[in-house]
Design an enzyme around this catalytic site. Structure first.
Site, mmCIF file in Angstrom:
data_model
loop_
_atom_site.group_PDB
_atom_site.id
_atom_site.type_symbol
_atom_site.label_atom_id
_atom_site.label_comp_id
_atom_site.label_asym_id
_atom_site.label_seq_id
_atom_site.Cartn_x
_atom_site.Cartn_y
_atom_site.Cartn_z
ATOM 1 C CD1 TRP A 40 43.424 107.342 84.445
ATOM 2 C CD2 TRP A 40 42.055 108.946 83.725
ATOM 3 N NE1 TRP A 40 44.063 108.549 84.636
ATOM 4 C CE2 TRP A 40 43.249 109.558 84.197
ATOM 5 C CE3 TRP A 40 41.039 109.770 83.210
ATOM 6 C CZ2 TRP A 40 43.445 110.929 84.179
ATOM 7 C CZ3 TRP A 40 41.237 111.143 83.183
ATOM 8 C CH2 TRP A 40 42.424 111.705 83.667
ATOM 9 N N GLY A 43 47.579 108.945 80.781
ATOM 10 C CA GLY A 43 48.876 109.358 80.269
ATOM 11 C C GLY A 43 50.018 108.837 81.127
ATOM 12 C CG PHE A 44 51.290 107.841 85.813
ATOM 13 C CD1 PHE A 44 52.289 108.615 86.384
ATOM 14 C CD2 PHE A 44 51.194 106.507 86.200
ATOM 15 C CE1 PHE A 44 53.161 108.081 87.316
ATOM 16 C CE2 PHE A 44 52.070 105.961 87.127
ATOM 17 C CZ PHE A 44 53.054 106.741 87.688
ATOM 18 C CG ASP A 54 52.642 111.615 83.434
ATOM 19 O OD1 ASP A 54 52.455 111.954 82.252
ATOM 20 O OD2 ASP A 54 51.786 111.746 84.332
ATOM 21 C CG ASP A 81 45.650 111.940 81.778
ATOM 22 O OD1 ASP A 81 45.580 113.176 81.830
ATOM 23 O OD2 ASP A 81 46.596 111.278 82.248
ATOM 24 N NE ARG A 155 45.147 116.470 87.119
ATOM 25 C CZ ARG A 155 45.838 115.344 86.940
ATOM 26 N NH1 ARG A 155 45.359 114.401 86.126
ATOM 27 N NH2 ARG A 155 46.992 115.153 87.534
ATOM 28 C CG HIS A 186 45.192 115.409 91.389
ATOM 29 N ND1 HIS A 186 44.794 114.220 91.955
ATOM 30 C CD2 HIS A 186 46.329 115.122 90.692
ATOM 31 C CE1 HIS A 186 45.632 113.269 91.610
ATOM 32 N NE2 HIS A 186 46.581 113.788 90.859
#
Length: 290
Positions: A40, A43-44, A54, A81, A155, A186
């Site tokens: 993955w 981005g975080f 983020d 991401d 998402r 999520h």
């Protein structure tokens, strides 16, 4: 075989794939050695690596640079991401071209407004796009891909935004109709009941993906029992593990007044040489340098 096809095959063969977040080539190497099915490109985690929140502060160029570096050191398929797709449908088209050229197997695009706020932040601003606008972004992504195996994962943040299961289901169905290959649902609830309820209610034609950061009790056996979740993404465990190890080690060195105690509890430098493929580099040096 493309990395996208490889990822699809793994899902078909195993029913559930485990994707580990990576923020650097080294973390990608460690994830591959541990046995994960894919990476993955978080981005975080990349934001945290830069010491930034983020909140859409990392650019697409920075993210792509990290992703390309990871791809050069790992054979695993990469799920990128890309947050909101860096803007509107036109930005998504540009992003899709760049990420596919970079060797990505899949992208995840979320239905928040740009700029976004990380999903798990307490009292964070969680604003969602109109369904029709996000459908356009998904359609743009699907129509732009060259490799038909490339996965476009939509998402929805409806549960994160507190809009409830019915809204999450409506959005998921709309995104699947727009061409998404998977729906990532999520949640920031500490109990997995919200995700399990969504999964049982899901009647869409495409499988689900989840990110069990807030609800770690939802393990592989429980996920498989639900029957329609085919991808689990461990979204921030790499950077959290790294931060934990560094905090502990650095504080011990200060407390001990040196490294005389801590050195025996961390990997030897020879292990870093192995991860750097030092033997291969030395062999090339001996072979080619005159």
């Amino acid at each position: 075989m493309s990395k996208a096809k490889q990822l699809r095959n793994r899902m078909a063969e195993r029913g559930l794939v485990h994707i580990m977040a990576a923020h650097s080539p080294l973390s990608a190497i460690l994830a591959e050695e541990a046995g994960f099915d894919g990476l993955w490109a978080s981005g975080f985690e990349l934001s945290a690596l830069y010491g930034l929140a983020d909140m859409s502060l990392i650019t697409m160029t920075q993210h792509l640079d990290m992703l390309r570096a990871i791809a050069s050191q790992s054979s695993l398929p990469i799920v990128a991401d890309i947050d909101t797709g860096y803007g509107n449908a036109l930005n998504v088209i540009h992003a899709m071209r760049e990420y596919e050229k970079a060797g990505t197997a899949a992208v995840v695009i979320e239905d928040k407004t740009f700029p976004k706020v990380t999903s798990l932040a307490a009292d964070g601003r969680q604003e969602l796009l109109r369904v029709e606008e996000f459908q356009g972004k998904i359609q743009a992504a699907v129509s732009t891909r060259i490799d038909p195996s490339f996965l476009v994962i939509a998402r929805t943040e409806a549960l994160i935004a507190g809009l409830g299961e019915d809204e999450a289901l409506k959005r998921g169905m709309a995104y699947a109709e727009a061409g998404a290959d998977m729906i990532l649902i999520h949640s920031k609830q500490k109990d997995p009941a919200e995700i399990e309820s969504f999964s049982r209610a899901w009647q869409g034609r495409v499988p689900l993906a989840i990110v069990p950061n807030a609800y770690p009790d939802l393990d592989a056996s429980r996920i498989r029992a639900l029957g329609n979740i085919e991808m689990t993404i461990y979204g921030n465990y790499g950077i959290r593990a790294a931060a934990t190890a560094m905090q502990t080690t650095f504080r011990r060195i200060i407390a001990d007044g040196g490294v005389q105690n801590v050195h025996k509890d961390i990997v030897p430098v020879e292990e870093i040489f192995r991860l750097q493929k030092m033997d291969r580099v030395k062999a090339d040096e001996n072979r080619f340098l005159r």
